[in-house]
Design a protein around this motif. Structure first.
Motif, mmCIF file in Angstrom:
data_model
loop_
_atom_site.group_PDB
_atom_site.id
_atom_site.type_symbol
_atom_site.label_atom_id
_atom_site.label_comp_id
_atom_site.label_asym_id
_atom_site.label_seq_id
_atom_site.Cartn_x
_atom_site.Cartn_y
_atom_site.Cartn_z
ATOM 1 N N SER A 31 0.838 -1.207 0.000
ATOM 2 C CA SER A 31 0.000 0.000 0.000
ATOM 3 C C SER A 31 0.872 1.256 0.000
ATOM 4 O O SER A 31 0.554 2.252 -0.662
ATOM 5 C CB SER A 31 -0.926 0.010 1.220
ATOM 6 O OG SER A 31 -0.198 0.164 2.433
ATOM 7 N N ALA A 35 0.933 4.190 -2.879
ATOM 8 C CA ALA A 35 0.742 5.596 -2.504
ATOM 9 C C ALA A 35 1.976 6.415 -2.844
ATOM 10 O O ALA A 35 1.872 7.545 -3.340
ATOM 11 C CB ALA A 35 0.436 5.693 -1.006
ATOM 12 N N VAL A 39 2.201 9.812 -5.223
ATOM 13 C CA VAL A 39 2.724 11.056 -4.643
ATOM 14 C C VAL A 39 3.988 11.509 -5.373
ATOM 15 O O VAL A 39 4.151 12.682 -5.714
ATOM 16 C CB VAL A 39 3.013 10.844 -3.136
ATOM 17 C CG1 VAL A 39 3.891 11.962 -2.598
ATOM 18 C CG2 VAL A 39 1.709 10.764 -2.354
ATOM 19 N N TRP A 87 0.637 3.062 3.501
ATOM 20 C CA TRP A 87 0.073 4.200 2.769
ATOM 21 C C TRP A 87 -0.296 5.351 3.696
ATOM 22 O O TRP A 87 -0.201 6.524 3.299
ATOM 23 C CB TRP A 87 -1.141 3.762 1.956
ATOM 24 C CG TRP A 87 -2.356 3.413 2.775
ATOM 25 C CD1 TRP A 87 -2.659 2.205 3.314
ATOM 26 C CD2 TRP A 87 -3.414 4.299 3.151
ATOM 27 N NE1 TRP A 87 -3.840 2.261 4.010
ATOM 28 C CE2 TRP A 87 -4.336 3.528 3.926
ATOM 29 C CE3 TRP A 87 -3.686 5.643 2.922
ATOM 30 C CZ2 TRP A 87 -5.492 4.089 4.458
ATOM 31 C CZ3 TRP A 87 -4.844 6.194 3.453
ATOM 32 C CH2 TRP A 87 -5.732 5.420 4.204
ATOM 33 N N LEU A 91 1.152 9.164 3.203
ATOM 34 C CA LEU A 91 0.313 10.345 3.024
ATOM 35 C C LEU A 91 0.511 11.375 4.132
ATOM 36 O O LEU A 91 0.490 12.583 3.876
ATOM 37 C CB LEU A 91 -1.161 9.931 2.945
ATOM 38 C CG LEU A 91 -1.567 9.138 1.696
ATOM 39 C CD1 LEU A 91 -3.063 8.858 1.695
ATOM 40 C CD2 LEU A 91 -1.166 9.869 0.424
ATOM 41 N N GLY A 95 1.469 14.201 2.057
ATOM 42 C CA GLY A 95 0.176 14.634 1.536
ATOM 43 C C GLY A 95 0.039 16.138 1.373
ATOM 44 O O GLY A 95 -0.444 16.629 0.344
#
Length: 287
Positions: A31, A35, A39, A87, A91, A95
């Motif tokens: 995961s 991600a 990103v 993930w 993030l 993020g």
């Protein structure tokens, strides 16, 4: 072939290779790799400097996480082999910078812009936010990973009383110096890549060098904010059964510090938000 096509293709290629490599080396789980691919692609597609800062943080932090694993296993109740991230952690650590990158792309297209508030206060503040973001993340990680291995006695940042290794909010001189160095690495990466990818107006090119000391301060500041939040809003206790510092209360856990309000991911998010905001304001003022 136009830049609008070349740069996204390069971004996909770089991101694919690194995501696969990181998954195979257990730096990321599946995961986290997926991600990370998304990103990283966004960062490189918008600007090579943003992708380079992300990689400087990821590679240096992943490498340090694997140093002294045996000692860290004895201290860290949530220790994972190779420091494998999922993930959620990806993030929380990238993020905000990804959102900033998308806004920059919306405003500038594929053109790398200099830090120059006379040209655009918005773009300068957003770029400053990304610099602050990764300076904070890198500073906090280096501080924790190097600090826990040092011979320094950790002290709770709010009271300066000695605490056990692994206590949230515990700091060491070595760890704080590591945070300073970690931030400067982000700034140096931004400047070096920028010399090749960005065209600045007269007088602004050399001024970009100020990013290095600024990011060093941001790395230290981010680590301090993270430690303050951890000491006050994140629970730390000593488990007499596991003989380790843990993050949740229990019948065999003796409280050391903090309230059970934020977990580690939330502490990281708040510290990144605050450091990004302060660095953004500083960039508008300096540049």
């Amino acid at each position: 072939m136009e830049k609008t096509l070349i740069q996204p293709l390069i971004a996909v290629l770089i991101s694919s290779l690194i995501a696969i490599r990181s998954y195979r080396r257990k730096s990321l789980d599946l995961s986290g790799a997926l991600a990370g691919f998304i990103v990283m692609t966004i960062h490189f597609a918008v600007g090579y400097r943003f992708g380079a800062m992300l990689l400087a943080f990821f590679f240096s932090s992943s490498k340090l996480t694997k140093v002294g694993e045996e000692k860290k296993r004895q201290v860290d109740a949530d220790f994972k082999e190779g420091g494998q991230r999922n993930w959620i952690q990806v993030l929380f650590n990238s993020g905000i910078a990804t959102v900033f990158s998308v806004i920059i792309w919306d405003q500038t297209g594929w053109e790398d812009k200099c830090l120059d508030s006379k040209e655009s206060v918005l773009i300068t503040s957003l770029i400053g936010g990304i610099i602050g973001h990764y300076s904070c993340c890198n500073g906090d990680t280096w501080s924790s990973e190097i600090g826990v291995l040092s011979d320094d006695q950790p002290r709770l940042i709010t009271t300066f009383k000695p605490v056990r290794r692994g206590t949230n909010g515990g700091v060491t001189k070595t760890g704080l110096l590591a945070a300073l160095a970690a931030g400067s690495v982000i700034g140096l990466t931004f400047v070096l890549v920028g010399f090749f990818t960005t065209r600045c107006s007269n007088g602004m090119a050399m001024k970009q060098l100020l990013v290095i000391p600024l990011s060093a301060v941001a790395g230290l500041l981010g680590s301090i904010i993270d430690s303050l939040l951890g000491a006050i809003l994140q629970f730390s206790g000593f488990c007499t059964v596991r003989n380790k510092v843990v993050g949740k209360p229990g019948p065999t856990v003796k409280k050391i510090s903090g309230l059970s309000i934020l977990d580690n991911n939330a502490v990281n998010l708040v510290s990144v938000l605050l450091t990004s905001l302060l660095t953004s304001i500083a960039c508008v003022y300096i540049f």
